[in-house]
Design a protein around this motif. Sequence first.
Motif, PDB file in Angstrom:
ATOM      1  N   LYS A 343       0.829  -1.220   0.000  1.00 55.13           N
ATOM      2  CA  LYS A 343       0.000   0.000   0.000  1.00 55.13           C
ATOM      3  C   LYS A 343       0.856   1.259   0.000  1.00 55.13           C
ATOM      4  CE  LYS A 343      -3.560   2.400   2.699  1.00 55.13           C
ATOM      5  NZ  LYS A 343      -4.424   2.366   3.906  1.00 55.13           N
ATOM      6  N   LYS A 344       1.877   1.309   0.853  1.00 51.32           N
ATOM      7  CA  LYS A 344       2.729   2.508   0.931  1.00 51.32           C
ATOM      8  C   LYS A 344       3.418   2.772  -0.399  1.00 51.32           C
ATOM      9  CE  LYS A 344       6.394   4.577   3.736  1.00 51.32           C
ATOM     10  NZ  LYS A 344       7.309   4.377   4.913  1.00 51.32           N
ATOM     11  N   ILE A 345       3.852   1.708  -1.059  1.00 48.09           N
ATOM     12  CA  ILE A 345       4.530   1.839  -2.355  1.00 48.09           C
ATOM     13  C   ILE A 345       3.548   2.359  -3.400  1.00 48.09           C
ATOM     14  CG2 ILE A 345       5.710   0.558  -4.195  1.00 48.09           C
ATOM     15  CD1 ILE A 345       6.415  -1.443  -1.732  1.00 48.09           C
ATOM     16  N   ALA A 346       2.307   1.835  -3.367  1.00 51.85           N
ATOM     17  CA  ALA A 346       1.283   2.268  -4.321  1.00 51.85           C
ATOM     18  C   ALA A 346       0.974   3.752  -4.150  1.00 51.85           C
ATOM     19  CB  ALA A 346       0.016   1.429  -4.142  1.00 51.85           C
ATOM     20  N   ILE A 347       0.902   4.201  -2.908  1.00 46.76           N
ATOM     21  CA  ILE A 347       0.625   5.616  -2.653  1.00 46.76           C
ATOM     22  C   ILE A 347       1.778   6.483  -3.143  1.00 46.76           C
ATOM     23  CG2 ILE A 347       0.336   7.330  -0.807  1.00 46.76           C
ATOM     24  CD1 ILE A 347      -1.317   5.229   0.699  1.00 46.76           C
ATOM     25  N   ASN A 348       3.003   6.004  -2.947  1.00 44.66           N
ATOM     26  CA  ASN A 348       4.170   6.751  -3.431  1.00 44.66           C
ATOM     27  C   ASN A 348       4.157   6.859  -4.952  1.00 44.66           C
ATOM     28  OD1 ASN A 348       7.241   6.338  -4.523  1.00 44.66           O
ATOM     29  ND2 ASN A 348       7.146   7.784  -2.812  1.00 44.66           N
ATOM     30  N   LEU A 349       3.853   5.767  -5.641  1.00 41.20           N
ATOM     31  CA  LEU A 349       3.774   5.789  -7.104  1.00 41.20           C
ATOM     32  C   LEU A 349       2.665   6.728  -7.571  1.00 41.20           C
ATOM     33  CD1 LEU A 349       4.286   2.062  -8.202  1.00 41.20           C
ATOM     34  CD2 LEU A 349       5.817   3.997  -8.604  1.00 41.20           C
ATOM     35  N   THR A 350       1.539   6.718  -6.862  1.00 47.01           N
ATOM     36  CA  THR A 350       0.431   7.614  -7.193  1.00 47.01           C
ATOM     37  C   THR A 350       0.885   9.066  -7.128  1.00 47.01           C
ATOM     38  OG1 THR A 350      -1.223   6.042  -6.374  1.00 47.01           O
ATOM     39  CG2 THR A 350      -1.885   8.359  -6.511  1.00 47.01           C
ATOM     40  N   SER A 351       1.600   9.421  -6.063  1.00 45.40           N
ATOM     41  CA  SER A 351       2.085  10.794  -5.916  1.00 45.40           C
ATOM     42  C   SER A 351       3.030  11.176  -7.047  1.00 45.40           C
ATOM     43  CB  SER A 351       2.794  10.960  -4.568  1.00 45.40           C
ATOM     44  OG  SER A 351       1.882  10.839  -3.504  1.00 45.40           O
ATOM     45  N   GLN A 352       3.914  10.251  -7.434  1.00 51.23           N
ATOM     46  CA  GLN A 352       4.855  10.543  -8.519  1.00 51.23           C
ATOM     47  C   GLN A 352       4.126  10.738  -9.855  1.00 51.23           C
ATOM     48  OE1 GLN A 352       8.832   8.620  -8.548  1.00 51.23           O
ATOM     49  NE2 GLN A 352       7.977   7.266  -6.963  1.00 51.23           N
ATOM     50  N   LEU A 353       3.097   9.927 -10.106  1.00 54.42           N
ATOM     51  CA  LEU A 353       2.321  10.074 -11.347  1.00 54.42           C
ATOM     52  C   LEU A 353       1.562  11.400 -11.349  1.00 54.42           C
ATOM     53  CD1 LEU A 353       0.975   6.422 -11.693  1.00 54.42           C
ATOM     54  CD2 LEU A 353       2.515   7.581 -13.302  1.00 54.42           C
ATOM     55  N   LEU A 355       2.455  14.144  -9.826  1.00 48.93           N
ATOM     56  CA  LEU A 355       3.440  15.204 -10.047  1.00 48.93           C
ATOM     57  C   LEU A 355       3.756  15.379 -11.527  1.00 48.93           C
ATOM     58  CD1 LEU A 355       5.950  14.669  -7.095  1.00 48.93           C
ATOM     59  CD2 LEU A 355       4.592  16.723  -7.538  1.00 48.93           C
ATOM     60  N   LYS A 356       3.614  14.304 -12.292  1.00 52.06           N
ATOM     61  CA  LYS A 356       3.859  14.358 -13.730  1.00 52.06           C
ATOM     62  C   LYS A 356       2.601  14.697 -14.521  1.00 52.06           C
ATOM     63  CE  LYS A 356       7.848  11.256 -13.632  1.00 52.06           C
ATOM     64  NZ  LYS A 356       8.805  12.187 -14.270  1.00 52.06           N
ATOM     65  N   GLY A 357       1.521  15.070 -13.802  1.00 47.26           N
ATOM     66  CA  GLY A 357       0.308  15.524 -14.476  1.00 47.26           C
ATOM     67  C   GLY A 357      -0.638  14.425 -14.896  1.00 47.26           C
ATOM     68  N   ILE A 358      -0.472  13.211 -14.353  1.00 51.19           N
ATOM     69  CA  ILE A 358      -1.346  12.091 -14.704  1.00 51.19           C
ATOM     70  C   ILE A 358      -2.457  11.977 -13.659  1.00 51.19           C
ATOM     71  CG2 ILE A 358      -1.498   9.622 -15.145  1.00 51.19           C
ATOM     72  CD1 ILE A 358       0.198  11.078 -17.180  1.00 51.19           C
ATOM     73  N   VAL A 411      11.031   2.683 -13.111  1.00 54.89           N
ATOM     74  CA  VAL A 411      11.772   3.838 -13.614  1.00 54.89           C
ATOM     75  C   VAL A 411      11.437   4.115 -15.077  1.00 54.89           C
ATOM     76  CG1 VAL A 411      13.823   2.486 -14.281  1.00 54.89           C
ATOM     77  CG2 VAL A 411      14.058   4.921 -13.712  1.00 54.89           C
ATOM     78  N   VAL A 412      11.204   3.042 -15.850  1.00 56.10           N
ATOM     79  CA  VAL A 412      10.816   3.207 -17.254  1.00 56.10           C
ATOM     80  C   VAL A 412       9.428   3.820 -17.342  1.00 56.10           C
ATOM     81  CG1 VAL A 412      10.275   1.994 -19.408  1.00 56.10           C
ATOM     82  CG2 VAL A 412      12.305   1.353 -18.076  1.00 56.10           C
ATOM     83  N   MET A 413       8.508   3.324 -16.524  1.00 56.86           N
ATOM     84  CA  MET A 413       7.150   3.862 -16.538  1.00 56.86           C
ATOM     85  C   MET A 413       7.142   5.359 -16.222  1.00 56.86           C
ATOM     86  SD  MET A 413       3.849   2.862 -14.144  1.00 56.86           S
ATOM     87  CE  MET A 413       4.567   3.614 -12.673  1.00 56.86           C
ATOM     88  N   LEU A 414       7.907   5.743 -15.204  1.00 56.54           N
ATOM     89  CA  LEU A 414       7.886   7.141 -14.776  1.00 56.54           C
ATOM     90  C   LEU A 414       8.613   8.069 -15.742  1.00 56.54           C
ATOM     91  CD1 LEU A 414       8.446   6.691 -10.933  1.00 56.54           C
ATOM     92  CD2 LEU A 414       6.305   7.234 -12.108  1.00 56.54           C
ATOM     93  N   ASN A 415       9.604   7.544 -16.448  1.00 60.18           N
ATOM     94  CA  ASN A 415      10.394   8.379 -17.356  1.00 60.18           C
ATOM     95  C   ASN A 415       9.908   8.348 -18.794  1.00 60.18           C
ATOM     96  OD1 ASN A 415      12.120   9.294 -15.332  1.00 60.18           O
ATOM     97  ND2 ASN A 415      13.487   7.526 -15.575  1.00 60.18           N
ATOM     98  N   ASP A 416       9.061   7.384 -19.108  1.00 59.90           N
ATOM     99  CA  ASP A 416       8.530   7.282 -20.482  1.00 59.90           C
ATOM    100  C   ASP A 416       7.027   6.999 -20.414  1.00 59.90           C
ATOM    101  OD1 ASP A 416       8.263   7.144 -23.181  1.00 59.90           O
ATOM    102  OD2 ASP A 416       9.290   5.215 -23.427  1.00 59.90           O
ATOM    103  N   LEU A 417       6.299   7.987 -19.904  1.00 59.45           N
ATOM    104  CA  LEU A 417       4.857   7.816 -19.688  1.00 59.45           C
ATOM    105  C   LEU A 417       4.098   7.594 -20.986  1.00 59.45           C
ATOM    106  CD1 LEU A 417       4.345  10.541 -16.952  1.00 59.45           C
ATOM    107  CD2 LEU A 417       4.139   8.073 -16.631  1.00 59.45           C
ATOM    108  N   LYS A 418       4.534   8.270 -22.061  1.00 56.05           N
ATOM    109  CA  LYS A 418       3.808   8.170 -23.335  1.00 56.05           C
ATOM    110  C   LYS A 418       3.779   6.740 -23.860  1.00 56.05           C
ATOM    111  CE  LYS A 418       4.288  12.914 -25.000  1.00 56.05           C
ATOM    112  NZ  LYS A 418       4.795  13.788 -26.102  1.00 56.05           N
ATOM    113  N   SER A 419       4.858   6.013 -23.616  1.00 54.14           N
ATOM    114  CA  SER A 419       4.902   4.618 -24.083  1.00 54.14           C
ATOM    115  C   SER A 419       4.237   3.683 -23.089  1.00 54.14           C
ATOM    116  CB  SER A 419       6.361   4.193 -24.296  1.00 54.14           C
ATOM    117  OG  SER A 419       6.959   4.937 -25.331  1.00 54.14           O
ATOM    118  N   SER A 420       4.452   3.950 -21.807  1.00 55.03           N
ATOM    119  CA  SER A 420       3.925   3.042 -20.792  1.00 55.03           C
ATOM    120  C   SER A 420       2.436   3.239 -20.537  1.00 55.03           C
ATOM    121  CB  SER A 420       4.701   3.257 -19.473  1.00 55.03           C
ATOM    122  OG  SER A 420       6.076   3.056 -19.657  1.00 55.03           O
TER     123      SER A 420
END
Length: 423
Positions: A343-353, A355-358, A411-420
């Motif tokens: 859960k904590k990891i999922a929330i962290n990923l949510t915050s990062q997404l 921040l990138k406007g997703i 790291v790929v997902m966060l750095n290449d959102l258009k493809s992922s």
Amino acid sequence: MELPRGMRDIEPKESSEIEFVRQKFIETSNLFGFQFMESSPIELLSVIETKSGPSIKNEIYYFTDKGNREVALRFDFTIGLTRYAASQKSMRLPAKISTFGGVWRYDEPQKGRYRFFHQWDIEIYGEPNIESDAEIIDFTSKFLTKLGLENIVIDICDRELIESYVRSIFKSDSSAVIGDILRAVDKIQKKRRQDIINEYKEKGYSVPALEQILKFSEIKGLPEEIEKEVDVSQLKNWDKILQLFDTLKNRGVDNVRINFGIVRGLDYYSGIVFEVFENNDVGALVGGGRYDALTKAFGRNDLGATGAAGGVERIVLLLEKQNVNILSKEDRISVVFINDDMKKIAINLTSQLRLKGIPTDVDLLGRSLKKQMEIASNSKYVVIVAPKEYADNSVIIRNMRDGSEKQVKIVVMLNDLKSSLPL
């Protein structure tokens, strides 16, 4: 606990629908070069009475403030914008202004119309000319098209034409008589014909003359159709209407027709007027026209004005009726987790997404994966955080449209959102 009659809370779904209309309105404003602003929500009562007279008190919210001033909540935008424009002596002309917001009216509540509702409004201030009138109508047509509405008809008339016809039939130049008859024409859309005739007969008006006016108000069609039915040489400003149709045709606006029943109820209209309807609906979506008399009432004889306004809630009802996709939840992402450790990891990923406007959702209550997936069913993609994949610094991305899945490095997902996560 209850709200005052005619008021309501605007719930999330409706609020999102109103915001959809607002964004399309601002986009159209930018396309046409209108400057977006907001007028004051409170006006002096004397300013509002400039527009509609003392009787307007029956239709608005007004009160005495702590400074013992009589003030009122705005009941439309035209009055505030015109007050503002008239005060700007050095304003560059023509000035094109747009606005969007809430207004208050003490009307009888009805479907799609509460005592607090939203309006969009556009105005052009400057030297009176047909191109300004056409610009307002062109904007209205393109805005409604941008919203995705279909079967829209714009009915156009000219107040001076109708007033001149009334004078000729009733043999009177009395402004009171002309105003009364124009109100009869305006009522024909809302009341039974015989009720109107009975009402005006009691006032002492000639029934045959009134019936002739009401019959004339039923005429509608394209200019060439009208010319076959009516001796247009006897109609004032017919050439002006032809010029308007010519420029609208040049602009690609082809959903317009003449309707001699369109007079607009307010007394200050002074030229081209129009209302917008959906073919299968009786209520007007938009109303507008030229109102040079109002700028004169504010002391600006040199300033002409033309504009239009529409009720947003009524537009939203029509969007729903026509099944226009107002709210697209498919462009959202959901992050779900297999167990509490994730859960904590999922929330962290949510915050990062985010921040990138997703636009990203995550469960806050620690519910089961099955329940999370049910809630995420309207998302375009679901990012699944699971122990095995996370040990490899990866997540599973599920396409909710076709059910396909792929494992992707975080790291790929966060750095290449258009493809992922192609939205």
